[in-house]
Design an enzyme around this catalytic site. Sequence first.
Site: not given
Length: 385
Positions: A35, A264
């Site tokens: 899956k 950042y």
Amino acid sequence: MPRPILATVHLCALRHNLERLQRAAPDSRLWAVVKANAYGHGLERVFPALRAADGFALLDLAEAERLRALDWRGPILLLEGCFEARDLELCSRLNLWHVVHCEEQIDWLAAHKTHQPHRVFLKMNSGMNRLGFRPAALRSAWARLNALPQVDEISLVTHFSDADSARFGADGIAHQLEAFAAATSDLPGERSLCNSAATLRHAGRELGSGALAADWVRGGIALYGSAPDHPEHRSADWQLQPAMTLASRLIAVQQVEAGESIGYGSTFIAPAGMRIGIVACGYADGYPRHAGSGTPVLVRGRLSRLVGRVSMDMLAVDLGPAEADAPPCQIGDEVVLWGRSRHGALLPVDEVAQAAGTIGYELLCAVAARVPFALDEAEPAAPAA
């Protein structure tokens, strides 16, 4: 040249992990769970290495179609069953086996016109409380299915909520195993109980009237080399090999002074002069933005760490003190975000995930579409001396 980031799928590792799970449950057949596009590895990429499985289990009809297009003629199981009545038409055409977990799915089968009866897996909710019939309702559901001409063989399935726990007793899987055994003791049909964690930890054990050595086991995350019960066990403890390496390269090297910030938000302040490497990998590639300073990476096969905040396309790694005697790293040097370095060193995805506050499943499934993939057939290299 293309941007220097690459995800490599190791076919020998997939074969090894499949054999490892088969050895763990030698009396059971094994579903290879593919899956989520084979846990992010790519269905078409992993298929050649996993075709020795007894069947494939997945969720999406489109993925089932892709498997049949690869000339797989063996069993395919839809783990969540059909999502609407018309899905049964494709189940008939592709000869798919499917889970039945609710009354509506039985209603759809009762109204379905087919010349070929369906193989179904009746799911019991033994305590996971996600999908399936509760024990008191299971027999009624079985009787309804058994009366339908649209249904051929009925198998029985459940799923453990705590198979990755060291606890086997009342707070682990024992209570679910006992509930399943009590509700299904005199019902015919094959059984499927164990996922990766239960297969590695408990397959073959018995508790009271319940045995875990069922007809089918479901190999999921362990096929891809991740330990299903990390951090209690590492992948090496289960003799699993990583099936994916996510690697990039340094695209810049900076020297920063004590007190200077990186990235950042200035979340990392250099405690002393240090060299910083900038790597072509960021959250747009699927690397977790929430991974903080200290998350492990391999630079030229040596363990290092992430520093500062992950940005969209780049992240920064610690290259050591400014005055280090080691040969300096340079643009183009290999950086492994998880998996195996070409120098032989290994960084399990589970350790990266733990440092980032998540699980290996998420990292593997989250690799972005913009990241190119390659296939590797080679046996793992021995670690460098």
